[in-house]
Design a protein around this motif. Structure first.
Motif, short mmCIF file in Angstrom:
data_model
loop_
_atom_site.label_atom_id
_atom_site.label_comp_id
_atom_site.label_asym_id
_atom_site.label_seq_id
_atom_site.Cartn_x
_atom_site.Cartn_y
_atom_site.Cartn_z
N PHE A 56 5.99 -37.96 17.32
CA PHE A 56 5.43 -39.29 17.78
C PHE A 56 4.96 -40.16 16.77
O PHE A 56 5.49 -41.45 16.86
N PHE A 59 8.51 -41.47 15.17
CA PHE A 59 9.53 -42.25 16.01
C PHE A 59 8.85 -43.17 17.30
O PHE A 59 9.56 -44.07 17.63
N ARG A 60 7.98 -43.02 17.52
CA ARG A 60 7.30 -43.67 18.85
C ARG A 60 5.82 -44.45 18.39
O ARG A 60 5.23 -44.93 19.57
N SER A 61 5.22 -44.05 17.29
CA SER A 61 3.88 -44.73 16.96
C SER A 61 3.81 -46.21 16.74
O SER A 61 2.95 -47.05 16.97
N VAL A 138 -0.92 -44.24 25.12
CA VAL A 138 0.05 -43.95 26.02
C VAL A 138 -0.50 -43.26 27.12
O VAL A 138 -1.68 -42.51 27.37
N VAL A 146 7.46 -39.57 26.72
CA VAL A 146 7.42 -40.34 25.20
C VAL A 146 7.75 -39.56 24.19
O VAL A 146 8.22 -39.69 23.19
N ASP A 149 11.14 -38.51 24.36
CA ASP A 149 12.23 -39.57 23.43
C ASP A 149 11.84 -39.41 21.90
O ASP A 149 13.05 -39.33 21.19
N ALA A 150 10.71 -39.02 21.34
CA ALA A 150 10.32 -38.97 20.16
C ALA A 150 11.24 -37.81 19.61
O ALA A 150 11.76 -37.61 18.47
N ASP A 153 14.93 -38.59 19.23
CA ASP A 153 15.06 -39.40 17.93
C ASP A 153 15.31 -38.51 16.94
O ASP A 153 16.07 -38.81 16.08
#
Length: 451
Positions: A56, A59-61, A138, A146, A149-150, A153
């Motif tokens: 996370f 790649f998503r933060s 989130v 999520v 997805d991370a 990635d």
């Protein structure tokens, strides 16, 4: 289709590097030199590590991680707590450091199981609360997706760098029923949480598969949820469980109310475990302005306090004094849990992996787990994992570079040999319930093509 989880010629021997591989890279710390850590792991018989890949965060933060500040919780808080004893403030390029870990694993021929501890404690070691705040921004209903997805990635990055072959398995998160993934469900940490989480986790697994259908993906569970095995997500690629049997350790935790609130904690009763110079619990905390760190970890304040201030010999003596009444039950529980988990995995046609275990969470300087009692329980777990055809198992959660048990090279080699089927003598003192049965479920080749 990927065969990354095809049964190896022998079970894989796993060392639990969790988030410590990036939080403890300072001078003299266990992961200052990754090549040295991998070389030592190979010397002890390991061929696999299990990590928090901080997916996370990376790649998503939305956080710039090119100069990620990490460090202790503050002052002396947590410095005698296992996994929390980070000594130095450090700054790393987190993505570059992750790639270097995979490159070092490639040099030493070690496989990696990638997970996330981010909704449990990883962000508590960051220099700022931004990582923690981003995670909790989130919606709980979307957190598994999520994370998926991370992780997807991460796979993209590894494949672009020619390192994808080192990733054996993706776990969306560690111990999904114990942590902030359960927010909003109105359940505790038991089987009800396991059942309630399944829809969220199934959506996450589906999301990951949409991007990487050839990559094995799963989640893992604290303990073995024997009362909810039929309620686990329908399309797991592996059953990963953490058979901490506790027993005598649970009696200690309950006796001294270590996992309750500060108001419930009986400090006077706990004095039999504490050092004479222990301050009162009300005086033991992170420095002012750092209170967010205590929210970023799932550990209770009384447990941190007692782990920090206990006399390790007094702690171990208490466990040994009470061990006799729990001995048979702990062995039986471990065997029963593993039998149930192996049967659930077999019914789904997926591998069984023991990602953590086997006694439970003890203070950093306690020696019960690697002493004569705990070490034999580890041997027992290895015999059972071998009997049941587990794909892989940890020797012990404490058998990793960040723990004192790492120094016991002989024990780790012995346990690795038991798991992998080396020719070893029978135990001098067999466990109370016979485990001399023949192997009932030999490892068989597996890949997503087989499903």
């Amino acid at each position: 289709m990927s065969n990354l989880l095809a049964a190896p010629d022998r079970p894989r021997v796993v060392s639990l590097w969790d988030f410590t591989w990036y939080t403890r890279t300072g001078p003299g710390e266990p992961f200052e030199d990754l090549d040295r850590a991998f070389a030592q792991a190979r010397e002890r018989g390991y061929d696999t590590i299990r990590i928090c890949a901080m997916p996370f965060l990376l790649f998503r933060s939305g956080i710039n991680t090119s100069a990620l500040g990490l460090g202790p919780l503050g002052g002396e808080y947590g410095q005698r707590v296992r996994w929390y004893d980070v000594r130095h403030e450090t700054t790393i390029d987190a993505r570059a450091h992750l790639l270097e870990l995979f490159r070092a694993a490639d040099r030493h021929d070690v496989g990696i199981i990638a997970s996330s501890w981010e909704y449990q404690q990883s962000p508590s070691f960051a220099a700022t609360p931004h990582w923690y705040e981003a995670l909790h921004a989130v919606d709980p209903e979307e957190r598994a997706e999520v994370l998926a997805d991370a992780h997807a990635d991460l796979v993209d990055l590894l494949e672009a760098e020619g390192l994808g072959h080192r990733l054996l398995l993706t776990e969306l998160h560690n111990e999904v029923q114990i942590g902030y993934l359960t927010d909003g469900l109105g359940v505790g940490r038991g089987d009800d949480a396991v059942r309630a989480l399944t829809p969220r986790l199934e959506r996450g697994i589906t999301r990951f598969r949409q991007r990487h259908p050839d990559r094995p993906v799963t989640v893992n569970y604290g303990g073995v949820p024997v009362g909810a095995l039929s309620a686990l997500p329908a399309d797991l690629d592996a059953l990963v469980v953490h058979p901490y049997v506790y027993g005598v350790l649970q009696e200690l935790i309950d006796t001294f109310q270590l996992r309750g609130t500060v108001d419930q904690f009986d400090e006077e009763r706990a004095r039999e475990l504490l050092r004479p110079d222990a301050p009162g619990i009300e005086k033991w905390s992170v420095p002012p302005g750092q209170e967010w760190r205590m929210r970023a970890t799932i550990m209770s304040v009384p447990e941190v306090y007692v782990h920090d201030w206990c006399d390790p010999d007094a702690w171990d003596r208490w466990l040994y004094d009470h061990w006799g009444t729990h001995r048979a039950a702990m062995y039986q529980k471990l065997t029963m849990w593993l039998d149930a988990a192996a049967d659930a995995a077999a019914s789904r046609g997926i591998p069984l992996i023991l990602g953590e275990g086997y006694v439970g969470y003890t203070p950093l300087h306690g020696r019960f787990e690697e002493g004569p009692v705990g070490a034999e329980l580890c041997r027992h777990a290895m015999r059972e994992a071998r009997r049941l055809g587990a794909w892989g198992a940890v020797v012990c959660s404490n058998a990793a570079p960040q723990h004192p048990m790492w120094a016991d090279v002989a024990l780790q080699r012995e346990c690795a040999a038991i798991l992998t089927g080396a020719d070893l003598p029978a135990p001098l003192f067999p466990p109370p319930s016979s485990t001399s049965r023949a192997v009932t479920r030999a490892p068989g080749a597996w890949s997503r093509q087989d499903r």
